[in-house]
Design an enzyme around this catalytic site. Structure first.
Site, PDB file in Angstrom:
ATOM      1  N   SER A 151       0.840  -1.193   0.000  1.00 34.70           N
ATOM      2  CA  SER A 151       0.000   0.000   0.000  1.00 34.70           C
ATOM      3  C   SER A 151       0.881   1.250   0.000  1.00 34.70           C
ATOM      4  O   SER A 151       1.747   1.400  -0.858  1.00 34.70           O
ATOM      5  CB  SER A 151      -0.950  -0.048   1.198  1.00 34.70           C
ATOM      6  OG  SER A 151      -1.931   0.956   1.132  1.00 34.70           O
ATOM      7  N   ARG A 221     -12.001   6.683   9.727  1.00 33.47           N
ATOM      8  CA  ARG A 221     -11.585   5.281   9.696  1.00 33.47           C
ATOM      9  C   ARG A 221     -12.660   4.401   9.065  1.00 33.47           C
ATOM     10  O   ARG A 221     -12.338   3.463   8.313  1.00 33.47           O
ATOM     11  CB  ARG A 221     -11.279   4.795  11.111  1.00 33.47           C
ATOM     12  CG  ARG A 221     -10.836   3.350  11.207  1.00 33.47           C
ATOM     13  CD  ARG A 221      -9.598   3.091  10.381  1.00 33.47           C
ATOM     14  NE  ARG A 221      -9.030   1.769  10.655  1.00 33.47           N
ATOM     15  CZ  ARG A 221      -7.990   1.256  10.020  1.00 33.47           C
ATOM     16  NH1 ARG A 221      -7.387   1.959   9.071  1.00 33.47           N
ATOM     17  NH2 ARG A 221      -7.539   0.059  10.317  1.00 33.47           N
ATOM     18  N   ASP A 321      -8.793  -6.028  -5.148  1.00 30.99           N
ATOM     19  CA  ASP A 321      -8.371  -4.757  -4.557  1.00 30.99           C
ATOM     20  C   ASP A 321      -8.870  -3.618  -5.444  1.00 30.99           C
ATOM     21  O   ASP A 321      -8.349  -3.391  -6.528  1.00 30.99           O
ATOM     22  CB  ASP A 321      -6.845  -4.724  -4.445  1.00 30.99           C
ATOM     23  CG  ASP A 321      -6.322  -3.457  -3.789  1.00 30.99           C
ATOM     24  OD1 ASP A 321      -7.134  -2.567  -3.463  1.00 30.99           O
ATOM     25  OD2 ASP A 321      -5.088  -3.358  -3.605  1.00 30.99           O
ATOM     26  N   HIS A 354      -8.140  -4.918  -0.662  1.00 31.77           N
ATOM     27  CA  HIS A 354      -6.840  -4.286  -0.440  1.00 31.77           C
ATOM     28  C   HIS A 354      -6.105  -4.900   0.747  1.00 31.77           C
ATOM     29  O   HIS A 354      -4.880  -5.051   0.724  1.00 31.77           O
ATOM     30  CB  HIS A 354      -7.039  -2.783  -0.221  1.00 31.77           C
ATOM     31  CG  HIS A 354      -5.774  -2.020  -0.089  1.00 31.77           C
ATOM     32  ND1 HIS A 354      -4.817  -1.965  -1.088  1.00 31.77           N
ATOM     33  CD2 HIS A 354      -5.284  -1.268   0.931  1.00 31.77           C
ATOM     34  CE1 HIS A 354      -3.807  -1.216  -0.696  1.00 31.77           C
ATOM     35  NE2 HIS A 354      -4.059  -0.781   0.532  1.00 31.77           N
ATOM     36  N   ASP A 355      -6.832  -5.248   1.786  1.00 36.09           N
ATOM     37  CA  ASP A 355      -6.208  -5.799   2.993  1.00 36.09           C
ATOM     38  C   ASP A 355      -5.563  -7.160   2.776  1.00 36.09           C
ATOM     39  O   ASP A 355      -4.916  -7.684   3.692  1.00 36.09           O
ATOM     40  CB  ASP A 355      -7.239  -5.903   4.120  1.00 36.09           C
ATOM     41  CG  ASP A 355      -7.269  -4.658   4.988  1.00 36.09           C
ATOM     42  OD1 ASP A 355      -6.450  -3.746   4.758  1.00 36.09           O
ATOM     43  OD2 ASP A 355      -8.113  -4.589   5.902  1.00 36.09           O
TER      44      ASP A 355
END
EC number: 2.3.1.46
Length: 381
Positions: A151, A221, A321, A354-355
């Site tokens: 990232s 967040r 992602d 993405h994680d």
């Protein structure tokens, strides 16, 4: 596979001013650093791991006084793991502007005796890389066997290969991008707006008021977390399940309290994040993300921007992602191949969005293990 065990960070102080891209400089600053493994006599087995938005120098292992605080990439770094600390000397550095011990908005400004707060200068990925280079100098490391990151960390790894080509053997860029899209910048702006509009923000000087803009940080967040997950992953984890006590009627409450499991999850993530992260740091780091665009100095030509690179590259993306889509990685691959650089590219089919770069996926880790074994062979040749 076992963890590297108990580790301890240490603080490096630098007195030589660091010139920043915005034209200002930091006269003196601290960087928190953590290391794993042993640096060989030739100082040729060092790997720098660059962190993403809310991570830090604590890459692997645990702290003696807090065994639950496991390093953010503990499944990747350690004895016998893909980045094997029996073979490599691994360095994690907490970036300037962060809130985990390196100099940042929470630090005391020597000119005023108060926390920097909103007066802390805006920093960039390039500023971080220049600061990290000074850490390498302190260890006597003239060339890294590899610089790696996922990232935002991948942006730093890429910047290293462009700014210090002679100091990077391999550049490993995971789930990253050579620049943010307009959509990504928009997500960051909405998150920042949530913080800036919180009454407890006080223009960034909330430390003096003994408060934190938790409401804004919580929403920021929540917004960010949605972008880290794929639609399929969220459907599998939560679907449209209602948040109900066991045995309760599975029906709507017809109010604005938490109804769905996914709402509960996002609020939990937001609350947890707001308890430990700093709002000014969030503003700084998301702006650093926005500004990263090495092709900008070359009229937007990424191929021209990477012309002077010399490293070998491993670039990995994940199929689901959508934050940093595989197309962005392929754009980078093409630019490098235009200069006949040695590039290994993998697009990994994974459902976690993405994680995925943080998770223990067998195909992903096998790729990393094989690539690091190749680097180890080069180091030992």
């Amino acid at each position: 596979m076992e963890s590297i065990g108990i580790v301890a960070p240490h603080k490096m102080h630098f007195t030589e001013p660091l010139q920043l891209q915005n034209g200002s400089s930091l006269a003196g600053y601290d960087l928190m650093v953590e290391t794993y493994g042993t640096l060989n006599a030739a100082r040729s087995n060092a790997v720098l791991v660059c962190h993403a938005l809310n991570a830090s120098h604590h890459v692997a292992g645990v702290y003696a006084d807090n065994p639950k605080d496991i390093g953010w990439w503990d499944n990747m770094v350690g004895p016998g793991k893909p980045l094997d600390t029996d073979k490599f000397f691994v360095i994690g550095v907490n970036n300037l502007g962060s809130c985990f011990g390196s100099t940042g908005p929470m630090s005391i400004d020597p000119a005023t005796g108060n926390p920097y707060g909103a007066a802390f200068p805006v920093v960039t990925v390039e500023d971080w890389v220049n600061a990290q280079a000074r850490v390498a100098d302190q260890f006597g490391i003239t060339r890294f066997a590899a610089v790696m990151g996922g990232s935002l960390g991948g942006m730093q790894a890429l910047a290293w290969s462009m700014m210090y080509p002679e100091r990077v053997g391999h550049c490993i860029v995971v789930a990253s991008t050579p620049k943010l899209s307009a959509q990504n910048i928009a997500f960051n702006e909405v998150a920042r707006s949530a913080i800036l509009s919180d009454p407890d923000f006080h223009g960034g000087n909330y430390y003096a008021h003994n408060v934190k803009p938790k409401r804004g940080l919580r929403v920021a967040r929540m917004i960010g977390h949605i972008t880290y997950l794929s639609d399929d992953d969220m459907a599998e984890k939560f679907g449209r399940s209602l948040r109900r006590a066991e045995g309760a009627v599975d029906a709507y409450n017809f109010n604005f309290d938490v109804e769905f499991e996914v709402e509960s999850y996002l609020r939990y993530q937001g609350d947890k994040f707001a308890d430990y992260f700093d709002a000014n740091t969030y503003l700084l780091i998301t702006r650093a993300l926005d500004y990263f665009d090495p092709a900008k100095a070359f009229d937007g030509d990424l191929t021209a921007a990477v012309a002077h690179t010399t490293a070998k590259y491993l670039i990995a993306s994940f199929s689901t992602d959508w934050r940093f889509a595989p197309a962005r990685s392929r754009e980078l691959v093409k630019a490098l191949l235009d200069h006949k650089r040695t590039v290994t590219y993998a697009e990994i089919d994974a459902p976690h969005g993405h994680d995925a770069f943080l998770l223990d996926d067998a195909r992903y880790h096998n790729l990393m293990r094989a690539y690091y074994e190749r680097i180890a062979n080069e180091v030992n040749a």
